[in-house]
Structures are given as structure tokens and as C-alpha cells.
Design a protein around this motif. Structure first.
Motif, PDB file in Angstrom:
ATOM      1  N   ASN A  67       4.167   6.596  -3.057  1.00  0.00           N
ATOM      2  CA  ASN A  67       3.743   6.864  -2.909  1.00  0.00           C
ATOM      3  C   ASN A  67       2.577   6.058  -2.086  1.00  0.00           C
ATOM      4  O   ASN A  67       2.647   4.036  -1.739  1.00  0.00           O
ATOM      5  N   ILE A  68       2.487   5.866  -0.561  1.00  0.00           N
ATOM      6  CA  ILE A  68       2.135   5.019   0.866  1.00  0.00           C
ATOM      7  C   ILE A  68       0.758   4.862   0.275  1.00  0.00           C
ATOM      8  O   ILE A  68       0.108   6.319   0.327  1.00  0.00           O
ATOM      9  N   LEU A  69       0.096   4.089  -0.401  1.00  0.00           N
ATOM     10  CA  LEU A  69      -1.360   3.301  -0.216  1.00  0.00           C
ATOM     11  C   LEU A  69      -1.632   3.066   1.032  1.00  0.00           C
ATOM     12  O   LEU A  69      -2.675   3.257   1.146  1.00  0.00           O
ATOM     13  N   ASN A  70      -1.153   2.625   1.832  1.00  0.00           N
ATOM     14  CA  ASN A  70      -1.487   1.485   3.131  1.00  0.00           C
ATOM     15  C   ASN A  70      -0.409   1.315   3.927  1.00  0.00           C
ATOM     16  O   ASN A  70       0.751   1.262   3.557  1.00  0.00           O
ATOM     17  N   GLU A  71      -0.620   1.161   5.174  1.00  0.00           N
ATOM     18  CA  GLU A  71       0.288   0.167   6.452  1.00  0.00           C
ATOM     19  C   GLU A  71       1.115  -0.728   5.382  1.00  0.00           C
ATOM     20  O   GLU A  71       2.622  -0.738   6.093  1.00  0.00           O
ATOM     21  N   ARG A  73       1.349  -0.632   1.978  1.00  0.00           N
ATOM     22  CA  ARG A  73       1.457  -1.124   0.429  1.00  0.00           C
ATOM     23  C   ARG A  73       2.249   0.274   0.236  1.00  0.00           C
ATOM     24  O   ARG A  73       1.350   1.174   0.353  1.00  0.00           O
ATOM     25  N   VAL A  74       2.885   0.311  -0.528  1.00  0.00           N
ATOM     26  CA  VAL A  74       3.411   1.352  -1.228  1.00  0.00           C
ATOM     27  C   VAL A  74       3.981   1.401  -3.030  1.00  0.00           C
ATOM     28  O   VAL A  74       4.008  -0.056  -3.439  1.00  0.00           O
ATOM     29  N   GLU A  75       3.734   2.533  -3.839  1.00  0.00           N
ATOM     30  CA  GLU A  75       3.340   2.379  -5.059  1.00  0.00           C
ATOM     31  C   GLU A  75       5.125   3.196  -5.852  1.00  0.00           C
ATOM     32  O   GLU A  75       4.924   3.605  -4.967  1.00  0.00           O
ATOM     33  N   LEU A  76       5.367   2.276  -6.308  1.00  0.00           N
ATOM     34  CA  LEU A  76       6.666   3.490  -7.265  1.00  0.00           C
ATOM     35  C   LEU A  76       6.526   3.587  -8.817  1.00  0.00           C
ATOM     36  O   LEU A  76       6.656   3.117  -9.225  1.00  0.00           O
ATOM     37  N   LYS A  77       7.201   5.010  -8.732  1.00  0.00           N
ATOM     38  CA  LYS A  77       7.549   5.244  -9.745  1.00  0.00           C
ATOM     39  C   LYS A  77       8.698   6.007 -10.239  1.00  0.00           C
ATOM     40  O   LYS A  77       8.821   6.294 -10.024  1.00  0.00           O
ATOM     41  N   GLY A  78       9.207   5.496 -11.623  1.00  0.00           N
ATOM     42  CA  GLY A  78      10.426   6.399 -12.027  1.00  0.00           C
ATOM     43  C   GLY A  78      11.872   5.100 -11.740  1.00  0.00           C
ATOM     44  O   GLY A  78      12.055   4.239 -12.358  1.00  0.00           O
TER      45      GLY A  78
END
Length: 79
Positions: A67-71, A73-78
Motif C-alpha cells: 500500500n503506497i501511503l505517500n511519496e 512511505r509504503v506499508e507491506l503485508k504478507g
């Protein structure tokens, strides 16, 4: 290390593999740090998509949702 990536077919947006033999890692099964860069790259390639699914095609394999949160920062799951 070296990351290899390509566009994928549904349900994945992209596939990847990561190799770092010079660090004693012939192939990493699922590389979170690589997906932190691959998510934004593929997001821009796929029409500014912000929620992506990547598959790391190692022997073990693993799905990573990005999930790309902003320029910057990303969030990873899995895994």
C-alpha cells in the motif's frame, strides 16, 4: 543485491526475485526491502496504482501486498 522484476498476470501486479550471493544469500525467499521500492515503481507503471500485490517467485515463494501511503512511505503485508 540484485532484484529481477516483471509485470504479472492477475491476481498479482508484478513478480520479483532477489539475489545477493556476494553477501552469502544465493536467493532471498521474500525481500521486504525490495518490495518497498518495487511497489512505487510498479504503481507508477500501472497508472498510479496505490494498492498492489507482488509475488516473490523464489523456491519458497511469497505474496506481498504493498500500500503506497505517500511519496516516501509504503506499508507491506504478507510474507
Amino acid at each position: 543485491g540484485t532484484t529481477i522484476t516483471a509485470r504479472a498476470s492477475s491476481p498479482n501486479d508484478y513478480v520479483a526475485r532477489f539475489f545477493a550471493p556476494q553477501l552469502g544469500i544465493p536467493e532471498d525467499p521474500v525481500t521486504g526491502s525490495a518490495h518497498c521500492a518495487l511497489g512505487p515503481y510498479w504503481g507508477s507503471q500501472l497508472g498510479n496504482k496505490r494498492n498492489l500485490t507482488g509475488f516473490q517467485a523464489s523456491k519458497r515463494g511469497g505474496t506481498v501486498r504493498v500500500n503506497i501511503l505517500n511519496e516516501d512511505r509504503v506499508e507491506l503485508k504478507g510474507g
